[in-house]
Design an enzyme around this catalytic site. Sequence first.
Site, PDB file in Angstrom:
ATOM      1  N   GLU A  93       0.832  -1.202   0.000  1.00 44.79           N
ATOM      2  CA  GLU A  93       0.000   0.000   0.000  1.00 44.79           C
ATOM      3  C   GLU A  93       0.866   1.251   0.000  1.00 44.79           C
ATOM      4  OE1 GLU A  93      -2.537  -0.305   3.401  1.00 44.79           O
ATOM      5  OE2 GLU A  93      -3.892  -1.717   2.426  1.00 44.79           O
ATOM      6  N   SER A 141      -4.484   2.184   1.189  1.00 41.51           N
ATOM      7  CA  SER A 141      -5.228   1.761   2.361  1.00 41.51           C
ATOM      8  C   SER A 141      -6.664   2.257   2.260  1.00 41.51           C
ATOM      9  CB  SER A 141      -4.575   2.335   3.623  1.00 41.51           C
ATOM     10  OG  SER A 141      -5.433   2.208   4.733  1.00 41.51           O
TER      11      SER A 141
END
Length: 558
Positions: free
Chosen positions: A448, A474
Amino acid sequence: MIIRSKDILRGPEWANVRALYKSSGFTDGEMKKPMIAVVNAYNSVCPGHFLLQQISQRVKEGICAAGGMAVEFGVIGACDGIAMGHKGMRHILPGREVLANEIETMMEAHRLDGMVLIGSCDKIVPGMLMGAVRVNLPAVFINGGPTLPGRMKENNPYGGEYIDHSIIQQSEGALKAGLITQEQFDWIENNAVPTPGSCAMLGTANTMCCLAEALGLALPGVAAIPAVYSKRLAMAYESGRAVMDLVEKGICPRDIITKVSILNGVKVNSAIGGSTNAVLHLLAIAYEAEIDFTIFDFGNGAKDVPHLVPMIPAGQYTLLDFYEAGGVQAIMKEMKELLDTKAMTCTGRTLRENLKEARNYNPDVIRPLSNPVHRRGGIGILTGNLALDGAVTKPSAIPEEALYFKGSARIFESEQDALRGIRNHEVKAGEVVVIRNEGPKGGPGMPEMYKAMKLLVGMNLGSKVCVITDGRFSGSNNGCFVGHICPEAADDGNIAYLLDGDVIVVDVKNGTISAEVDFEVRRSQGKRCKMPQATGYLYQYYKNVKSASQGAIIPVRD
């Protein structure tokens, strides 16, 4: 009712198996009952899983009360928050496949009859659902519940009175920009997360727990109950009883997880403003259930569903507010005209029957269709010459002024390069930050770009800079961003051929992402991306993983 465990528990030829169970204290009487697995992702590393042993105990009591024999086994449960921003993050998404494989291995090796799955966090929940539909034995999922939020009434960047874990990284950007003091930063660190549980905002963890309920594999009302509330233990007991009812009726996950229920999940995700990672996970769950479902099916299902719940990071409210307003059942009732309510659920009843008892207690938190937070949906699928196979964004978390963004490229060859550049103030307003070589293969593991985006938001650049990547984000990210660009750089995608200064246009409203570049000319000049280097499990993952547009799955059938 088919009890397959009896195949290895009856007759003298299976006395050795009975003896092994008896050595653990089980009795002949118990071994005549359906044998139900309690699949527990408890550990003391991940705060979302810290309390799962209490839930497990109540689940086992529910199973036994309803006439089953409960047996428990553990599975992995990694924390995205702890793994964020370093090389360990590369193992997080691949862990989803490990977990599904663990469930298959244990359920098949021991010929168990059903399961209750207990988990909370980002990749654990979809991994459990994937394992459940792959094995296709009666199953109920229960999550551990969200943490209670921290409270900060003054200078709250979300506009309300609550904060969550994601504010900490954003505050690092504010600290570096001189917008807050070290003392203020330390207070946020010490007060943002007051209890165990999954993060209090609508990140990937709580998104997937809500979607498990929306899909019908978790009991109505369970997803948003705070981790520390006694009602969660009561629901754990009822989950144990519920799986025995499914065993009795012969209702299995593929009776519940259908194309209809997947589309219901897509629509609920859009309405709540759920995580972009839900795209990967719903595609993967559909694959395991052998459902023909593409990233563009996801986009079509989501695009006309307005955003109805302003939860952090796309609003001021937390999962506590959502729970008190009525949770997943309340939002589904508000949008029931958009859903197929004939879908079966783990209650043994249809969604329509379940929703008769639902009520919205706070229309400011859960908006009706007539008064949405945004007319645009929570998830958008983009295409264009930078993403021939699609890319993913989150319109509900993008400021209005950044829904159309045109800027010159600032190229970073990895997440770490981007973090150094942002912290050194190399990124300027008006630029498009390109972070490549971070896809499922290129990472490998598709980490991420959470920290990069949070730093920019904290520096007051969230709407002034756009971040695009073949990695992912995220569920707690906000600002202008596009992830899951496919094909990725490691698959010779066009993102590999971008140069500093190239003009990039991201048009969220019209669903496009493009660069003013002749990529065929660039391609003829030679490949510009680095190839991944990996050992251990990541080597096997890189060799076998499919594109993010296919859910970043590892195939389990021809």
